[in-house]
Design a protein around this motif. Sequence first.
Motif, PDB file in Angstrom:
ATOM      1  N   SER A  78      39.512  47.654  15.820  1.00  0.00           N
ATOM      2  CA  SER A  78      38.629  46.530  15.610  1.00  0.00           C
ATOM      3  C   SER A  78      37.644  46.428  16.752  1.00  0.00           C
ATOM      4  O   SER A  78      37.962  46.739  17.894  1.00  0.00           O
ATOM      5  N   GLY A 159      35.888  44.105   1.771  1.00  0.00           N
ATOM      6  CA  GLY A 159      36.478  44.889   2.859  1.00  0.00           C
ATOM      7  C   GLY A 159      36.098  46.346   2.787  1.00  0.00           C
ATOM      8  O   GLY A 159      35.107  46.723   2.164  1.00  0.00           O
ATOM      9  N   THR A 192      42.239  35.453   7.841  1.00  0.00           N
ATOM     10  CA  THR A 192      41.402  36.185   8.799  1.00  0.00           C
ATOM     11  C   THR A 192      41.997  36.112  10.199  1.00  0.00           C
ATOM     12  O   THR A 192      41.967  37.089  10.956  1.00  0.00           O
ATOM     13  N   ILE A 195      44.963  38.495  10.323  1.00  0.00           N
ATOM     14  CA  ILE A 195      44.470  39.875  10.438  1.00  0.00           C
ATOM     15  C   ILE A 195      43.988  40.120  11.865  1.00  0.00           C
ATOM     16  O   ILE A 195      44.245  41.177  12.455  1.00  0.00           O
ATOM     17  N   ARG A 202      38.640  41.585   9.705  1.00  0.00           N
ATOM     18  CA  ARG A 202      38.686  41.387   8.247  1.00  0.00           C
ATOM     19  C   ARG A 202      37.974  42.522   7.518  1.00  0.00           C
ATOM     20  O   ARG A 202      38.340  42.898   6.416  1.00  0.00           O
ATOM     21  N   GLU A 203      36.935  43.072   8.197  1.00  0.00           N
ATOM     22  CA  GLU A 203      36.157  44.112   7.552  1.00  0.00           C
ATOM     23  C   GLU A 203      36.879  45.459   7.538  1.00  0.00           C
ATOM     24  O   GLU A 203      36.449  46.389   6.860  1.00  0.00           O
ATOM     25  N   ILE A 207      40.665  43.115   0.808  1.00  0.00           N
ATOM     26  CA  ILE A 207      41.278  41.887   0.286  1.00  0.00           C
ATOM     27  C   ILE A 207      40.855  41.718  -1.169  1.00  0.00           C
ATOM     28  O   ILE A 207      39.656  41.779  -1.488  1.00  0.00           O
TER      29      ILE A 207
END
Length: 331
Positions: A78, A159, A192, A195, A202-203, A207
Amino acid sequence: MSAAYRQLLDATIAHLEHLDAQGVRSVPVLPATLAALTKRSAPAASVPARAIAPVSSPASPRPVAPAPTPGAERRLVSPRSAEPESFAAAFEGDAADFAARPAVVPIPTVNPLADKPLPPRLDPASKVLAFAALQQRVLACQQCSHLVAARHSVVFGVGDPDARILFIGEAPGADEDLAGEPFVGRAGELLTKIIGAMGLGRESVYIANILKCRPDMPGGAPGNRKPRPDEMATCNPWLHEQIDLIQPEVLVALGSTAVEGLLGGTVGITRLRGKWQSYRGIPLMPTYHPAYLLRNQVISEKRKVWEDMLEVMEKIGLPISARQRGYFLNP
Ligand code: SF4
């Protein structure tokens, strides 16, 4: 606890979860019934110690997952901090004991699609085209005329189509219907955060919902209702095709309706959560829906969801820090 009483308890829990999903927030209980339940539950204190699963704690850590294989971090690194913002920090609460996890729970599988093997993976270029084509077909879907008449949008999913984790919820609510995106309301914000607490964005996951259109309410009344089995069966092939293309390493079913939509049966999320299932050969982790956590701001319930997420992280070899392991254990 006898098998008959266990069955009765499961049926009661499943019924209450069903009412809960329909927006019912209280049920009348006769004083005599309450007294009988209290009396019947008294022997629970004498459950043999061997039936109680040990409570995880920093002093008894889970087995450490093997180091991620090269490339395993491909889409999951991330842009956020490696030590994510604490999901725990989003809540106030005291440390508490957790309910023991039940033994392995077999659930009836009646969804005919649940055992269909995955097709071969497409090459990246073909996958992009196939995913876009699928989205166009879903957005134009009119199979459920009653839902088409009431919906503002078809909520396809959001996503990374190459995600390693696919979170699956129930159906769009009012916010999602308006936005055309799953999990955008308060429950979405909490998802979110969860996650994020896993060290992901989130990306970087995908989802989606079991049902792509918001279940209509009688007379356009506010609130949400649980999708009917026939509606889930009609829509299920769309999710099936999404999974064909995404081919995630893990599925996370958020709530009992998601489990029911995938596997065709449920014995109640209270018994199922934290117990690995399988959908088309993909490990499936059932856990509570974030909306449940919003209504039950009890730290032991948050810890249960977090333990399920730790299981997911371990399953795919994501690194887990001591701080992450200790969420909701240290007040
Ligand atoms: S719920 Fe699913 S099957 Fe029904 S109209 Fe919407 S997209 Fe089509």
